[in-house]
Design an enzyme around this catalytic site. Structure first.
Site, mmCIF file in Angstrom:
data_model
loop_
_atom_site.group_PDB
_atom_site.id
_atom_site.type_symbol
_atom_site.label_atom_id
_atom_site.label_comp_id
_atom_site.label_asym_id
_atom_site.label_seq_id
_atom_site.Cartn_x
_atom_site.Cartn_y
_atom_site.Cartn_z
ATOM 1 N N SER A 5 0.846 -1.193 0.000
ATOM 2 C CA SER A 5 0.000 0.000 0.000
ATOM 3 C C SER A 5 0.880 1.242 0.000
ATOM 4 O O SER A 5 1.818 1.348 0.794
ATOM 5 C CB SER A 5 -0.904 -0.010 1.238
ATOM 6 O OG SER A 5 -1.715 1.128 1.281
ATOM 7 N N LYS B 280 -1.336 -0.903 -4.195
ATOM 8 C CA LYS B 280 -2.547 -0.153 -3.857
ATOM 9 C C LYS B 280 -2.176 1.301 -3.622
ATOM 10 O O LYS B 280 -1.263 1.606 -2.848
ATOM 11 C CB LYS B 280 -3.206 -0.727 -2.601
ATOM 12 C CG LYS B 280 -4.432 0.065 -2.148
ATOM 13 C CD LYS B 280 -5.223 -0.670 -1.084
ATOM 14 C CE LYS B 280 -4.599 -0.578 0.279
ATOM 15 N NZ LYS B 280 -5.444 -1.212 1.316
ATOM 16 N N LYS C 158 -3.338 4.960 -2.219
ATOM 17 C CA LYS C 158 -4.295 5.718 -1.433
ATOM 18 C C LYS C 158 -4.713 6.943 -2.251
ATOM 19 O O LYS C 158 -3.864 7.604 -2.873
ATOM 20 C CB LYS C 158 -3.668 6.175 -0.119
ATOM 21 C CG LYS C 158 -3.296 5.037 0.821
ATOM 22 C CD LYS C 158 -4.517 4.412 1.468
ATOM 23 C CE LYS C 158 -4.135 3.402 2.530
ATOM 24 N NZ LYS C 158 -5.312 2.842 3.238
ATOM 25 N N ASP D 26 -7.465 2.882 -2.897
ATOM 26 C CA ASP D 26 -8.171 2.852 -1.621
ATOM 27 C C ASP D 26 -8.560 4.278 -1.256
ATOM 28 O O ASP D 26 -7.698 5.140 -1.073
ATOM 29 C CB ASP D 26 -7.271 2.249 -0.540
ATOM 30 C CG ASP D 26 -7.952 2.143 0.812
ATOM 31 O OD1 ASP D 26 -9.152 2.452 0.903
ATOM 32 O OD2 ASP D 26 -7.284 1.734 1.784
ATOM 33 N N GLU E 46 -11.339 0.381 -3.318
ATOM 34 C CA GLU E 46 -11.632 0.055 -1.932
ATOM 35 C C GLU E 46 -12.280 1.228 -1.187
ATOM 36 O O GLU E 46 -11.796 2.352 -1.240
ATOM 37 C CB GLU E 46 -10.328 -0.349 -1.228
ATOM 38 C CG GLU E 46 -10.511 -0.867 0.180
ATOM 39 C CD GLU E 46 -9.209 -1.361 0.787
ATOM 40 O OE1 GLU E 46 -9.202 -1.635 1.994
ATOM 41 O OE2 GLU E 46 -8.194 -1.467 0.047
ATOM 42 N N LYS F 272 -9.464 -7.868 7.606
ATOM 43 C CA LYS F 272 -8.437 -7.497 8.576
ATOM 44 C C LYS F 272 -8.767 -8.163 9.904
ATOM 45 O O LYS F 272 -9.851 -7.944 10.469
ATOM 46 C CB LYS F 272 -8.371 -5.974 8.749
ATOM 47 C CG LYS F 272 -7.800 -5.263 7.523
ATOM 48 C CD LYS F 272 -7.749 -3.757 7.727
ATOM 49 C CE LYS F 272 -7.134 -3.067 6.507
ATOM 50 N NZ LYS F 272 -7.212 -1.595 6.593
#
Length: 370
Positions: free
Chosen positions: A136, A162, A164, A189, A214, A263
């Protein structure tokens, strides 16, 4: 089996790089390691991964520790445990506080795996000796800097990246990365940063062959996510609003998402995570293991879970050196051709680095339970 003692290690671990999301900026990870000792002297370790501020869920490091000390640990005092799933049942009377519950529950799973003479991955039914992992990447103000960061992680072997995103830092950044890495498995995300009125952004993102988007909308929403999923082809993944199997069933019934970020900490522990993974597999939803800036103990639990066959998409697990200069376990989790090897020692499969634990530890508490 009885739990006779608990030790809480309060740690502050500086991040190697400042990490920026739609919620805010992180420079340090405040966490708590919980060690449980059975009546036979077997030690089990769990990791509390709540953040210092209540921006991801309602829990914080301090509130979760309070719940652990004043409520959860007293509930298992003098209780004869026959299997780790009992913890999930015992804690049902406490509403919410999933991360606090997970810290205790995962430590109990570690104890039981060690008692059984097995690695936790085997005890959980894991089948994969190597798991594919992703990474990420936080929000970068400069697109060229973002390309450099992604290039570094691609060169290190990560099989999925990924990004952000937040309003104003989304389409341009994705376009830049996709142009430089046309074949990269890429997702974004949003950390609940958008509204229905931002539909044009998602229509644009839908053109970049993303693996998934996401958590675009609110942390309690299922209806608007279902509306968005009808508008775009890219699978929507839910994260923050998934606290239990019941939430996943609701998402499935409403067609709010095609993927679930599982998670362990956010769903209250391994027992609930296993239920969710099974449901996803049986109902055509992608299940993958998310990350919470874990140190080595939490990372080991994630790897054990992700070794199960239901996890078909690379998780946010990453190498030991991703976030911290120095971990609290001996040895490191390394990336090799986009994969991490599942540790096969007893329990979580890693040895605690006592010197490193003391290095980061700001306070230690011993709690007698019998």
């Amino acid at each position: 089996m009885f739990i006779k003692q608990a030790t809480l290690y309060h740690l502050v671990m500086p991040l190697k790089e400042t990490f920026k999301t739609g919620y805010g900026v992180m420079k340090d990870k405040h966490l708590c390691i919980i060690k449980l000792v059975s009546n036979d002297g077997i030690e089990g370790y769990g990791e509390l991964d709540a953040f210092l501020n209540p921006w991801y869920t309602e829990e914080t490091t301090k509130t979760a520790i309070l719940i652990i000390k004043d409520h959860l640990l007293p509930m298992i005092k003098s209780v004869n445990l026959e299997n780790p799933t009992q913890i999930n049942q015992i804690f049902q009377v406490i509403r919410g506080n999933e991360m606090a519950k997970s810290a205790v529950e995962t430590a109990v799973w570690d104890v039981f795996a060690k008692i059984s003479g097995q690695p936790l991955t085997t005890y959980l039914g894991g089948e994969l000796s190597d798991i594919s992992v992703g990474v990420s990447v936080g929000i970068k103000e400069n697109s060229d800097e973002l390309v450099k960061v992604v290039r570094r992680y691609v060169s290190e072997g990560y099989s999925r990246v990924k990004l952000k995103i937040k309003p104003g830092f989304d389409v341009e950044q994705v376009d830049k990365i996709r142009r430089n890495f046309p074949n990269l498995s890429l997702m974004v995300d949003a950390n609940s940063s958008y509204r229905k009125s931002d539909i044009a952004v998602f229509k644009q993102l839908d053109q970049y062959s993303l693996a998934m988007i996401e958590q675009p909308f609110g942390v309690t929403d299922f209806v608007d996510h279902a509306w968005l999923q009808k508008q775009i082809q890219t699978p929507i993944c839910l994260d923050e609003n998934i606290r239990s199997l019941a939430d996943v069933r609701q998402a499935s019934e409403l067609n709010s998402a095609k993927a679930i970020n599982v998670k362990i900490a956010r769903v209250g522990g391994l027992t609930e995570a296993l239920k969710i993974a099974t449901f996803c597999s049986e109902n055509g939803m992608i299940a993958w293991c998310g990350g919470m800036f874990e140190a080595g103990i939490g990372r080991a639990h994630n790897i054990a879970l992700a070794s199960r066959a239901e996890f078909t998409f690379p998780g946010d697990i990453s190498a030991s050196n991703r976030y911290f200069e120095r971990d609290i376990i001996k040895g490191e989790f390394r990336i090799n051709n986009g994969k991490i090897t599942t540790p096969m020692g007893l329990g979580i499969g890693v040895e605690i680095d006592r010197e490193s634990l003391d290095f980061y530890c700001k306070r230690r508490e011993n709690i007698v339970l019998n």
